[in-house]
Structures are given as C-alpha cells and as structure tokens.
Design an enzyme around this catalytic site. Sequence first.
Site, PDB file in Angstrom:
ATOM      1  N   ASP A   1       9.407   2.920  -0.334  1.00 30.34           N
ATOM      2  CA  ASP A   1       8.390   3.605   0.454  1.00 30.34           C
ATOM      3  C   ASP A   1       8.641   3.255   1.919  1.00 30.34           C
ATOM      4  OD1 ASP A   1       6.180   4.340   1.878  1.00 30.34           O
ATOM      5  OD2 ASP A   1       4.716   3.581   0.434  1.00 30.34           O
TER       6      ASP A   1
ATOM      7  N   LYS B   1       4.397   9.443   8.511  1.00 31.33           N
ATOM      8  CA  LYS B   1       4.063   8.868   9.814  1.00 31.33           C
ATOM      9  C   LYS B   1       5.018   9.287  10.937  1.00 31.33           C
ATOM     10  CE  LYS B   1       1.492   4.845   7.996  1.00 31.33           C
ATOM     11  NZ  LYS B   1       0.111   5.232   8.072  1.00 31.33           N
TER      12      LYS B   1
ATOM     13  N   TYR C   1       0.853  -1.177   0.000  1.00 30.64           N
ATOM     14  CA  TYR C   1       0.000   0.000   0.000  1.00 30.64           C
ATOM     15  C   TYR C   1       0.893   1.231   0.000  1.00 30.64           C
ATOM     16  CZ  TYR C   1      -3.449   3.456   1.509  1.00 30.64           C
ATOM     17  OH  TYR C   1      -4.260   4.566   1.579  1.00 30.64           O
TER      18      TYR C   1
HETATM   19  C1  LIG Z   1       3.739   2.064   3.185  1.00 31.92           C
HETATM   20  C2  LIG Z   1       2.756   3.193   3.136  1.00 31.92           C
HETATM   21  N1  LIG Z   1       2.885   4.138   2.198  1.00 31.92           N
HETATM   22  C3  LIG Z   1       2.044   5.172   2.121  1.00 31.92           C
HETATM   23  C4  LIG Z   1       0.987   5.288   2.999  1.00 31.92           C
HETATM   24  C5  LIG Z   1       0.060   6.442   2.900  1.00 31.92           C
HETATM   25  O1  LIG Z   1       0.288   7.316   3.950  1.00 31.92           O
HETATM   26  P1  LIG Z   1      -0.853   8.361   4.400  1.00 31.92           P
HETATM   27  O2  LIG Z   1      -1.940   7.561   5.051  1.00 31.92           O
HETATM   28  O3  LIG Z   1      -0.130   9.278   5.338  1.00 31.92           O
HETATM   29  O4  LIG Z   1      -1.320   9.048   3.174  1.00 31.92           O
HETATM   30  C6  LIG Z   1       0.811   4.318   3.981  1.00 31.92           C
HETATM   31  C7  LIG Z   1      -0.305   4.429   4.929  1.00 31.92           C
HETATM   32  O5  LIG Z   1      -0.563   3.577   5.737  1.00 31.92           O
HETATM   33  C8  LIG Z   1       1.709   3.234   4.047  1.00 31.92           C
HETATM   34  O6  LIG Z   1       1.568   2.276   4.961  1.00 31.92           O
END
Ligand SMILES: Cc1ncc(COP(=O)(O)O)c(C=O)c1O
Length: 458
Positions: free
Chosen positions: A269, A297, A167
């Site tokens: 990511d 985060k 994700y």
């Molecule tokens: C690996 C990863 N990338 C991107 C995101 C997206 O982040 P946000 O919820 O701050 O948009 C998440 C959200 O859980 C994530 O787990």
Amino acid sequence: MLREPPITINRTHVQEIVDREEAQFRKRTPRSHQIHERAKSSLPMGVSSSFQAVPPYPLFISRAEGSQIWDLDGNQYTDFHLAFGSLLVGHSHPVLVEALRDQLGKGSLYSLPCADVVYLAEELVRRFAPIEQVRFCNSGTEATMDALRLARAHVGREKIVKIEGSYHGHHDAVLMSTKPYLEDAGPIERPNTVPASKGIPSNFKTNTIIAPYNDAEALDRILTEHEGEVAAVIMEAVIMNVGVILPLEGYLQSVREVTRRHGVLLIFDEVKTGVTVAPGGVTEIYPVEPDLICLAKSIGGGMPIGAFGGREEIMRRINHSEVLHLGTFNGNPMSMRAGLVTLTQIFTPEAHAHANGLSQQLGKEYEAVIEEFDLPMHVARIGAKGCAMFRYERARNYRAWFDIDMDVSYAYWLFLANRGILFPPGFDDQWTVSIQHTQDNIDHHAHVFQQFVRELVR
Ligand SMILES: Cc1ncc(COP(=O)(O)O)c(C=O)c1O
C-alpha cells in the site's frame, strides 16, 4: 546504538504548556470554534471524516497557496500537514491551476475514457517498477479494496493478512487492528484481529488475520497455520499510521520470500509513500517487488484519485467475467489531468530532490536539538516525510504506540500551530515537505521546534 538514558520530562511543565497553548489557540481561532459548534448539528462530530475531529476543535480553513494555508480567522501557517501528505505538489501550483482551468472548460466528467487516462497510466508504469498495468479509482480506500478483491480472485482464496497498526482505508476487510487497545491486541507475535469500528460483519474478522510488522518469522508461522487459505498480505512497506516506522534490514526481502513460498500475493500500500518517499515509491528504495501496489494521495496533485496496479498476468483478470472493477468517477478528466500534469510537468527530478532535501534538513535540525537536550525522543524520516516520535527507542512495530508520550505530542502540536507551523491533527501522522516549501519555511519550523524544546526542559 542506544544513547545514555535521556532526561525525564517534567509532567508539570507539559501540563502548563498544554494549558497555556490551548488557551492561546482558542483565543486565536474563535471562528473555527464557532463554526465547529454549528457544524455539530448537521455533521456527526462536526466534520466529514472523523480523522478531522481532534481536540480542542478542528481548524476550519479558508484558503491555501504554495506552502501556506490560512484558517477562518486569517491566521497563516506553513502547511506540513498537506492533506495527510496528499500535496507533495503544494497548494495551487500555477501550472496545475492553469491545466485544471483548461480542463474544467472542456468538461469535468465524462464517464467515458479520455486520452489523459492512458498517458497517466503510462506514467505510473514508467515510475513504479512493479506496475505493468494499472486501473484508476478515486481514493486510497478504493485502491486497497479493489486490489484485495483482485488478489482473492487471482489466488482463489478468501483470507488476507494485514499488519497490526497499518491503515489501508475504511472498507470492512482492512478496518481491523489499526489502533487496537493493548488489552485487546493479543500476543505481539500473533496479534488478535480487532475491528476498529462497529458495523463490520463478523466474517470480515474471520477473514482478516493480523501479523506484526518487522517480524517475517511470525508472518511465516501465521501463513503456515493458515496454509492454503490466504490470498494476500497487504502492508505499508514503511508504516505511516504510527508516525513513521521503517523496515529493519532485510525484513521486506524476507516478507517477499515468505509470501512467495506460501503462494500468497504481496500488496504494498503506497498510498502515502507513493511519490513522496522517492519518485518511484518505496520499491525504488528497497529492492523488493510486490505483486500489486496501491496508490492515491500525492499522485493526483490534490484531486481525488486512487490507483492499483501490478503484473499484467494478475491485472488481466479484470474483465467482464472475472473481477469487476467499476466506478462513475474512475479516470475522470479532472483527476487525470491533475495527476498527469503533476507527475510529468511539475515533479521533475529537481523538484523531488528539493522536497526530499528540505525534509532531510529538517530531520537533521530536529536531531541536533534532541541530542543537545538529551530528549527521550527520536526522528524517523524517509524522502519528503518524517516525524518526531516522542519515544526514546526507535519504534519497531505498532506496540511502540503505547509508549508514545501523548501529552507531549499534544503540547507540541499546539505550540507549533500557535507559531504558524501546521501539522496533521492526531499524533500518528508525519510532516510532508512539498516541492513549494522554501528554506525559510524549514528554518522557521526548526526554530519553533527548538523554542518548544527549551520550554519543555526549562
Ligand atoms: C496507507 C494508506 N492507505 C490507504 C489510505 C486510505 O486512503 P483514502 O483516505 O484516500 O481513502 C490511507 C489514508 O490515509 C493511508 O494512509
């Protein structure tokens, strides 16, 4: 090494636990239920992010402090959810509270640069080896969206490759094959691109190619098939959208070699892994240098934040004539102060070691129970994050999701919540241990897990 075949879980017991614990949960949390019912008329599904809409209904929160969090009915929990792992710092750390009070008194938003944006950028450059320059945004979604645009511009190609089951936020290019149904997912070595939402234009489906995790040869074949078309591979080096799935020995190095050979950028990511798995993220653990990394985060101490960065030769394409990167709230003084104070004053090496040590200990306690009762599950853990996977064999890629025992997962979530241990809703996330968690919190958690297992196998 495979263990002997484990015990078989009695389905009647599982259903009994779910029925009893759900009734108990409803009895303890009537105000959450009530306000959720009310919320449904003003908010689709009664929440502001569909991740929060989970059975039987979401817990509504009234306050939080340290490692503790309270729901609207006054029930207290030790928080292992920590906002999907955004709070390695824990709740309302006194140093952070003081710093944010001070900043609020000096203005919460300028949309002009402040000195903290520079200091926080320098701290990210110091911590994360692949970063020479960085840009701030406001969420993980923005970070991956901006990094992908930059990658496309740098390489001059349109397609991207994304790993099945990962994700990367909710923008169109990556909201593909996050949790496809098995019947839609296609061959394991060449998965289909399955949009996770309606409303995504069809050209996004054409431009996002899906590859399996932990299979660099499959990635090589896909890049060969699309030679000259792919700008970037975006991946979580450790998948954290299906519990925790760790890379096989040598996999990340092979991905680096394959992407380089095809002239494709590699984007890690690190929104979840960021500072939580190690002070400098996954690249501190695995010796692989991606071209760009995305952060969010826990780097912001709980304030909205995102960042992406990499080598200067790529990042310098962000200028008035090439790549646009914009945002009213980018680098806002509240998030910058929160990130800076958290990373430079609160996250000392000792604080990181404390959270990692407690998480490791929790993992070992789980493992001892799993072994004692010969359960069909395993623990996957890295840094301050980990989880029990209700599946016998260690997961290798997204397809493991289909054998995770969802009924046991639900029984486990309810059982723990009713005994003051809060996990993320949904069964695809993991625990996070904050720097404010205590030995007592871990002991209590381990004890409740053991109680749950005793019930399960009785
Ligand atoms: C690996 C990863 N990338 C991107 C995101 C997206 O982040 P946000 O919820 O701050 O948009 C998440 C959200 O859980 C994530 O787990």
